[in-house]
Write an enzyme that holds these catalytic residues in place. Structure first.
Site, PDB file in Angstrom:
ATOM      1  N   ASP A   1       0.933  -1.261  -0.074  1.00 63.43           N
ATOM      2  CA  ASP A   1       0.130  -0.050  -0.154  1.00 63.43           C
ATOM      3  C   ASP A   1       0.861   1.239  -0.037  1.00 63.43           C
ATOM      4  O   ASP A   1       0.621   2.231  -0.900  1.00 63.43           O
ATOM      5  CB  ASP A   1      -0.920   0.118   0.998  1.00 63.43           C
ATOM      6  CG  ASP A   1      -1.942  -0.982   1.239  1.00 63.43           C
ATOM      7  OD1 ASP A   1      -2.699  -1.116   0.044  1.00 63.43           O
ATOM      8  OD2 ASP A   1      -2.339  -1.519   2.326  1.00 63.43           O
TER       9      ASP A   1
ATOM     10  N   ASP B   1      -8.158   2.730  10.885  1.00 64.25           N
ATOM     11  CA  ASP B   1      -6.905   3.641  11.131  1.00 64.25           C
ATOM     12  C   ASP B   1      -6.909   4.872  10.431  1.00 64.25           C
ATOM     13  O   ASP B   1      -6.133   5.683  10.594  1.00 64.25           O
ATOM     14  CB  ASP B   1      -5.578   2.785  10.237  1.00 64.25           C
ATOM     15  CG  ASP B   1      -5.270   1.426  11.554  1.00 64.25           C
ATOM     16  OD1 ASP B   1      -5.761   1.702  12.464  1.00 64.25           O
ATOM     17  OD2 ASP B   1      -4.721   0.534  11.253  1.00 64.25           O
TER      18      ASP B   1
ATOM     19  N   SER C   1      -2.895 -10.222   6.595  1.00 63.49           N
ATOM     20  CA  SER C   1      -2.534  -8.789   6.746  1.00 63.49           C
ATOM     21  C   SER C   1      -2.392  -8.465   8.436  1.00 63.49           C
ATOM     22  O   SER C   1      -2.827  -8.645   9.095  1.00 63.49           O
ATOM     23  CB  SER C   1      -3.565  -7.681   6.475  1.00 63.49           C
ATOM     24  OG  SER C   1      -3.253  -6.417   6.776  1.00 63.49           O
TER      25      SER C   1
HETATM   26  N1  ARG Z   1      -9.076  -4.005  13.792  1.00 61.81           N
HETATM   27  C1  ARG Z   1      -8.014  -3.362  14.498  1.00 61.81           C
HETATM   28  C2  ARG Z   1      -7.943  -2.049  15.187  1.00 61.81           C
HETATM   29  O1  ARG Z   1      -8.897  -1.523  14.384  1.00 61.81           O
HETATM   30  C3  ARG Z   1      -6.519  -3.726  14.074  1.00 61.81           C
HETATM   31  C4  ARG Z   1      -6.235  -3.742  12.540  1.00 61.81           C
HETATM   32  C5  ARG Z   1      -5.137  -4.234  12.343  1.00 61.81           C
HETATM   33  N2  ARG Z   1      -4.744  -4.226  10.894  1.00 61.81           N
HETATM   34  C6  ARG Z   1      -4.057  -5.155  10.223  1.00 61.81           C
HETATM   35  N3  ARG Z   1      -3.664  -5.130   9.154  1.00 61.81           N
HETATM   36  N4  ARG Z   1      -4.191  -6.439  10.883  1.00 61.81           N
HETATM   37  O2  ARG Z   1      -7.651  -1.865  15.775  1.00 61.81           O
END
Ligand code: ARG
Length: 408
Positions: free
Chosen positions: A13, A121, A170
């Site tokens: 990305d 995020d 991921s």
């Molecule tokens: N869903 C989680 C959060 O919003 C973590 C996501 C982390 N990203 C990943 N690519 N595993 O805090």
């Protein structure tokens, strides 16, 4: 000459974002910023190598201590969201702040991230950045990119992308948690293979007890040895992880409303949160414990949203600080079968009297066993009155009629 700072990890990305910021957004120069919140060394190598191959000016900022301190604040608030101790969530404002600082020092006009439009995020980063005058850019979201398109674009442009360290998953790692998502894990009925785990071993029959010391709600020592926040977390991740402590597999309700399957590992967080709550159980009064659950829940929600600088959090911290003055003492935790279970607690501030609670004492000071008789007479008093005037026969008839009617 225009310049944009990019939150850079060296993954697919953020790598495609580098040429896109020039081509699509017209920037003359892109600088990459990687913030250290306890990712494994391999991730920095990947970022460093990719930056070099892209001829990208690359800055690395160490924010581990600041992040670890925030994690410890979250322990005082017993912070979890749907079973997840908020590693990714708490790291984002710290990362965003560090990148913003570099962007401002380097006279940037814009600031960019490689988040998609699906996750949390993007919201957490931008909440911090939109406090500034910089142009906030989210190429992946704004240009509607998919992984497939990115891969093709990278091939066309001969960009330095590898498969990534996590294979098809991921992964997001920092001191407090390791998150694994995507690919087959997106199917909630798919049982994750054990190789998605990196920090936690399969629980064995072995067990071990350790003693954690808290001062004013903050963890300060393990087995009598003092640690700073970063090394205490690292130490417990290693130790508790070897007993398979701290795995979560949940359907997470994200901020946009999407429900997403998430897998996490967080051995130190689970250990410290369990121990902390056990110590609160000893020193806080019943009503403090009950009310603090509301406080903790709101703190956790703001933590999940990436908004720990909201005035509400400051106000909640006031209550937390007041209660934590007595959360000093030690907790013994047993690692066993994938759990970290508090098995003993001790504090000079215990709101506990063994003498009063014991089955073996009759009179303590002015309180005798028979003094409870008066309380027992009143317990459930209103319910006794209310039930006595309820016409149970009428009720029974109504129920019977309804049943008869149904049968005909
Ligand atoms: N869903 C989680 C959060 O919003 C973590 C996501 C982390 N990203 C990943 N690519 N595993 O805090």
């Amino acid at each position: 000459m225009t310049r944009v700072a990019l939150a850079f990890s060296g993954g697919l990305d953020t790598t495609v974002c580098v040429p896109l910021l020039e081509e699509e957004y017209g920037y003359d120069e892109v600088i990459g910023v990687t913030v250290d919140v306890g990712q494994p060394a391999s991730e920095f190598d990947e970022a460093e190598e990719t930056a070099e191959a892209l001829d990208l000016d690359h800055y690395v900022v160490d924010a581990k201590a600041e992040f670890a301190d925030l994690c410890f604040d979250s322990v005082r608030a017993n912070a979890t969201y749907q079973g997840y101790p908020l590693g990714t969530a708490l790291a984002r404002p710290v990362i965003a702040e560090a990148i913003l600082q570099v962007a401002q020092e380097q006279d940037c006009d814009g600031i960019a991230h490689g988040c998609t439009g699906k996750g949390n995020d993007q919201l957490r980063f931008e909440a911090v950045w939109r406090d500034s005058d910089l142009e906030v850019i989210a190429p992946v979201r704004e240009l509607g990119l998919t992984r497939e398109w990115e891969q093709e674009y990278a091939d066309d442009k001969d960009l330095p992308v590898e498969g990534g360290s996590g294979g098809d998953w991921s992964i997001d790692t920092n001191l407090w948690s390791r998150s694994v998502e995507g690919d087959e894990l997106e199917d909630p009925s798919y049982v994750p293979p054990t190789d998605i785990y990196d920090w936690t071993d399969e629980p064995s029959g072995e067990s071990e007890e350790i003693e954690i010391t808290f001062e004013a709600g903050y963890p300060v020592a393990v087995d009598g040895e003092e640690y700073d926040s970063v090394s205490l977390i690292e130490h417990l991740n290693e130790l508790a992880g070897s007993y398979g402590v701290g795995r979560t597999d949940s359907m997470e309700d994200r901020m946009l409303g999407l429900k997403v399957r998430e897998n996490y590992e967080h051995p130190a967080a689970t250990t410290l949160l369990n121990a902390h709550e056990a110590l609160e159980g000893l020193v806080l009064t019943q009503e403090e414990r009950e009310f603090k659950q509301l406080i903790d829940q709101r703190w956790s929600k703001k933590g999940y949203e990436g908004l720990v600088d909201a005035p509400l959090v400051g106000a909640l911290e006031g209550f937390i600080a007041q209660t934590q003055r007595r959360v000093t003492g030690t907790v013994t935790v047993r690692f066993e079968g994938g759990t970290a279970r508090p098995v003993a607690r001790d504090s000079e501030f215990a709101a506990y009297s063994a003498e009063h609670a014991s089955f073996d004492t009759e009179t303590v000071g002015k309180i005798k066993q028979e003094d409870a008789t008066g309380v027992a007479k009143y317990h459930g008093f209103q319910r006794r009155l209310a039930n006595a005037v309820t016409d149970d026969d009428a009720d029974a008839e109504t129920v019977e009629l309804a049943t008869d009617g149904g049968e005909e």
